[in-house]
Design a protein around this motif. Sequence first.
Motif, PDB file in Angstrom:
ATOM      1  N   ARG A 290     -12.460  -0.832  -4.972  1.00  0.00           N
ATOM      2  CA  ARG A 290     -12.411  -2.143  -4.314  1.00  0.00           C
ATOM      3  C   ARG A 290     -13.252  -2.179  -3.047  1.00  0.00           C
ATOM      4  N   GLU A 291     -13.524  -1.021  -2.457  1.00  0.00           N
ATOM      5  CA  GLU A 291     -14.314  -0.960  -1.231  1.00  0.00           C
ATOM      6  C   GLU A 291     -15.818  -1.012  -1.490  1.00  0.00           C
ATOM      7  N   LEU A 292     -16.243  -0.849  -2.738  1.00  0.00           N
ATOM      8  CA  LEU A 292     -17.673  -0.840  -3.044  1.00  0.00           C
ATOM      9  C   LEU A 292     -18.273  -2.228  -2.886  1.00  0.00           C
ATOM     10  N   ASP A 293     -19.518  -2.262  -2.408  1.00  0.00           N
ATOM     11  CA  ASP A 293     -20.223  -3.523  -2.227  1.00  0.00           C
ATOM     12  C   ASP A 293     -21.165  -3.734  -3.411  1.00  0.00           C
TER      13      ASP A 293
ATOM     14  N   ALA B  37      -8.377   1.642  -5.297  1.00  0.00           N
ATOM     15  CA  ALA B  37      -8.600   1.266  -3.898  1.00  0.00           C
ATOM     16  C   ALA B  37     -10.009   1.632  -3.453  1.00  0.00           C
ATOM     17  N   VAL B  38     -10.506   2.791  -3.890  1.00  0.00           N
ATOM     18  CA  VAL B  38     -11.875   3.196  -3.554  1.00  0.00           C
ATOM     19  C   VAL B  38     -12.877   2.250  -4.210  1.00  0.00           C
TER      20      VAL B  38
ATOM     21  N   SER C 212       0.816  -1.212   0.000  1.00  0.00           N
ATOM     22  CA  SER C 212       0.000   0.000   0.000  1.00  0.00           C
ATOM     23  C   SER C 212       0.853   1.267   0.000  1.00  0.00           C
TER      24      SER C 212
ATOM     25  N   SER D 292      -4.969   4.888  -6.000  1.00  0.00           N
ATOM     26  CA  SER D 292      -5.923   5.415  -5.014  1.00  0.00           C
ATOM     27  C   SER D 292      -7.364   5.305  -5.512  1.00  0.00           C
TER      28      SER D 292
END
Length: 69
Positions: free
Chosen positions: A45-48, A42-43, A3, A39
């Motif tokens: 990847r956080e989505l559901d 990475a955002v 990271s 970056s």
Amino acid sequence: MSSAELTPPEAARWATRAGLPLPDDRHAAVAATANHIHSVVAVLRELDFGDTPPAGAYRAGEEEHDAAV
């Protein structure tokens, strides 16, 4: 890749490994661009997307249009 942010020397090394040697004055710009892309990804990847069907299930033209704004 960890990271930690990509440094200009690392960007140059990775570019050379990929067969894309960079001029010395491009190392910092390439590292900054790669860090920005990382970056954004990475955002994402956080989505559901739990209840989102795969793209193959989408049928164009079957959606209902609503003119209300």
